[in-house]
Design an enzyme around this catalytic site. Structure first.
Site, PDB file in Angstrom:
ATOM      1  N   HIS A  50       9.884  28.588   3.069  1.00 26.57           N
ATOM      2  CA  HIS A  50       8.542  28.697   3.517  1.00 26.57           C
ATOM      3  C   HIS A  50       8.374  28.994   4.836  1.00 26.57           C
ATOM      4  CE1 HIS A  50       4.643  26.923   3.204  1.00 26.57           C
ATOM      5  NE2 HIS A  50       4.583  25.992   2.388  1.00 26.57           N
ATOM      6  N   TYR A  95       4.389  26.044   9.782  1.00 25.94           N
ATOM      7  CA  TYR A  95       5.709  25.362   9.736  1.00 25.94           C
ATOM      8  C   TYR A  95       6.585  26.363  10.502  1.00 25.94           C
ATOM      9  CZ  TYR A  95       3.856  22.735   5.710  1.00 25.94           C
ATOM     10  OH  TYR A  95       3.199  21.983   5.005  1.00 25.94           O
ATOM     11  N   CYS A 104     -11.714  19.586  -6.100  1.00 20.40           N
ATOM     12  CA  CYS A 104     -12.534  18.465  -5.616  1.00 20.40           C
ATOM     13  C   CYS A 104     -11.329  17.923  -4.257  1.00 20.40           C
ATOM     14  CB  CYS A 104     -12.596  17.344  -6.292  1.00 20.40           C
ATOM     15  SG  CYS A 104     -11.052  16.484  -7.091  1.00 20.40           S
ATOM     16  N   VAL A 137     -28.099   3.516 -26.950  1.00 25.00           N
ATOM     17  CA  VAL A 137     -27.469   2.422 -27.600  1.00 25.00           C
ATOM     18  C   VAL A 137     -28.531   1.187 -27.087  1.00 25.00           C
ATOM     19  CG1 VAL A 137     -25.536   0.941 -27.388  1.00 25.00           C
ATOM     20  CG2 VAL A 137     -25.158   3.425 -27.712  1.00 25.00           C
TER      21      VAL A 137
END
Length: 645
Positions: A164, A169, A344, A457
């Site tokens: 990575h 980093y 999101c 309903v």
């Protein structure tokens, strides 16, 4: 279907069944000393392997003991090998392949006060706090640590390893001229800045088998960072990395020193495939296998990227959170059965940085991290379930009930399904919400769930049908604050604006409410030529947004011409203006139209609940019908209710 996406690829001795890679994502599913593999993490990865993903990438694993923060996995000691082996064996048994990310987090390890923070050169964090640059001896020890961690990964039976070198980093900190200000052989010139990450790559390659692939995550360039990496520099570094044994380039973007952090976990506000263009150029100029990441959430888009010869593999990570069986469903052509990521960031990132949460989650998939606890199992006794409301909560509970063998029936008052999800899709940059709502509706229809549109309903309907269970998912209605003049003809609700049920607005528009919906409406109107002023009672706008979305929305607002007034209470709405009280003073703002975006309240369903109680029918009130809140909470609640029935 999607022949390129689901074609095999061989990288050294590793053969993947398809081109889909789930890249490393922080989960907080750690245990033991706070850095060890848990059964929860194993179940999480196994579910994705069963779902057909080509390669699982294990989240960042610290290579150095002194700088290994709790809350993240580690490969900094031999004691971590058994847990990693257990994880690798389980994924292999499920038919998958697995690869850990080798990591030294630099400033990111500061989440643990006991972890040593390492930086390339002196860095001032505040007026009183600064961090010294690493000594050469410490640099050499970290290089050695990368090699040792790679050896442990190989011993654990991992199929590949990933270095990575992105996202601020340590390798990225050394490589970027915008961060590395050393004056010795590890800083200054581009050649010198490449030295440390290349030494790390060399150490990794020397400690893994010849046939074991080495991936590298790298940014395509630095955003918002003065003197940061250019694409040209990244290309030159990747060429050098390839000569040292890197096989695959995982192209990402972002740093957490600037607003560019939004590119690390790009929210819905950013374009899909944000790294595809740069990755294609890097691939062409390096000749290396390349994999772009960043908002690639449908199999069709992934296939298009491969067909246009812009990449060799596709990073589809959050897609695997939203639906662990994404790959199998896509390969079989069951596209409406997929739960699509909508960007999101509520469960994957906002939960990750929330210390009150045990692990990450996902709006579209409440079972993330709870694969065993929330497993969908057949019901002992199938029941007829009447669902009042065909919004996302109603669709979600119907889907899970159907999977369990119950007989759900959706009754929707309007002529369409999807509710607030479809409406949200009309807001700027939120097309994926609309798509998700429409696909959820299509999924219900394809599954054979009974659907009654234009049917409300009522107590009479319940008495006539006599279902075994009733679910009330009728949603919410706009909250109307007690403001003088609010009943005038020039006043509209945010829902009326986004749905287009009122005449188009023009001129000066004041939006009352600077939360998520208020900002979306403001931008929607500003794009249509209105002069918009957004008014918020609290000290800032967008307070209810998650971190990444808030940053992205602020950037968009700054690029537009939306006026913002905070710490303001609306006292009166007049024919051509609104009267505000701002910090004790009265202000009058021109307004041809006024939009009310002050939130929602649960729609009253007392009559339905009382009817069920009278008839002895169990009733569940879920989603916004219970309390208006985030969609993540609504869907989670619907999922739990479906498992309980």
């Amino acid at each position: 279907m999607f022949e390129r996406l689901f074609s095999p690829i061989r990288i050294r001795d590793m053969e993947l069944e398809n081109r889909v890679v789930m890249t490393g994502m922080g989960t907080r599913m750690v245990g033991g000393d706070g850095r060890e593999v848990t059964d929860r993490l194993i179940r999480y990865h196994v579910e994705r392997a069963r779902g057909g993903v080509g390669l699982n990438t294990v989240e960042v694993c610290s290579v150095d003991a002194a700088s290994a923060p709790k809350g993240f996995l580690a490969l900094s000691d031999d004691k971590y090998i058994p847990g990693m082996k257990k994880l690798a064996d389980a994924v292999h048994e499920a038919g998958g392949k697995i690869c850990p990310q080798l990591w030294q987090g630099s400033l990111a390890v500061g989440s643990d006060p006991d972890a040593e923070i390492l930086v390339a050169s002196k860095m001032r964090l505040s007026r009183k706090v600064s961090i010294k640059g690493m000594s050469k001896e410490r640099i050499h020890s970290i290089v050695k640590a990368y090699g040792e961690a790679a050896r442990r990964a190989a011993q654990a039976g991992m199929d590949a390893v990933e270095f990575h070198a992105a996202h601020t980093y340590l390798p990225h900190v050394f490589l970027s001229g915008g961060i590395n200000h050393r004056t010795d052989e590890y800083g200054g010139s581009f050649e010198n800045r490449c030295r440390f990450p290349l030494e790390c790559i060399r150490a990794i390659r020397q400690n893994i088998p010849e046939g074991m692939p080495l991936f590298m995550r790298i940014v395509c360039h630095d955003d918002y960072l003065e003197n940061g990496l250019t694409e040209g520099e990244v290309i030159e570094f990747c060429k050098l990395a390839g000569r040292e044994g890197v096989d695959v380039l995982n192209i990402s973007r972002g740093n957490f020193l600037t607003r560019a952090q939004i590119y690390e976990i790009p929210p819905i506000d950013l374009p899909k495939g944000i790294n595809v263009g740069p990755a294609s150029r890097i691939r062409k100029e390096t000749g290396m296998l390349t994999m772009p990441s960043g908002r690639i959430n449908t199999p069709g888009f992934a296939e298009e990227i491969l067909e246009e010869d812009k990449a060799d593999l596709i990073a589809m990570s959050r897609a695997q959170l939203a639906d662990p069986y994404f790959c199998k469903k896509a390969k079989e052509g069951k596209l409406a059965q997929i739960n699509y990521c909508v960007g999101c960031d509520q469960g994957c990132y906002d939960y990750f940085i929330n210390p009150e949460k045990d692990h990450i989650s996902c709006m579209r998939n409440p079972a993330v991290g709870e694969e065993e606890e929330l497993k969908v199992q057949a019901a002992e006794k199938p029941k007829r379930v009447m669902i009042a409301g065909g919004g996302i909560a109603g669709l979600e509970i119907a889907d899970i009930l159907h999977q369990r063998g119950h007989k759900p029936a959706i009754y929707e008052k309007t002529g369409t399904l999807g509710g607030q999800f479809v409406l949200a899709g009309t807001a700027p940059r939120k097309d994926d919400f609309g798509m998700a709502g429409r696909m959820a509706a299509q999924k219900a229809m394809e599954s054979g769930i009974d659907i009654f549109l234009n049917t409300e309903v009522t107590a009479e309907v319940i008495e006539k049908e006599k279902p075994d269970v009733v679910v009330v998912a009728v949603g919410s209605v706009p909250f109307v604050p007690p403001i003088a003049g609010i009943d005038q003809a020039n006043v509209m609700s945010s829902k009326e604006v986004l749905s287009g049920t009122k005449v188009p607005m023009s001129g000066n528009v004041v939006v009352i409410g600077g939360g998520l919906v208020g900002l979306e409406v403001s931008e929607h109107l500003e794009r249509r030529g209105c002069h918009v002023t957004v008014v918020e009672m609290r000290e800032g706008i967008g307070i209810d947004l998650g971190h990444m979305r808030k940053t992205a929305v602020q950037i968009q607002l700054e690029q537009g011409h939306i006026h913002q007034i905070v710490n303001a209470a609306c006292k009166e709405i007049r024919e051509k203006s609104v009267v505000l009280e701002v910090k004790g003073e009265t202000m009058e703002v021109p307004a041809d139209y006024v939009v009310i975006a002050t939130g929602s309240r649960a729609k009253d369903s007392t009559d339905l609940q009382e009817c069920c109680e009278r008839l002895g029918i169990p009733v569940y009130v879920i989603g916004d019908a219970k309390r208006a809140r985030k969609a993540l909470d609504t869907i989670y609640e619907a999922y739990l209710a479906a498992l309980e029935i």
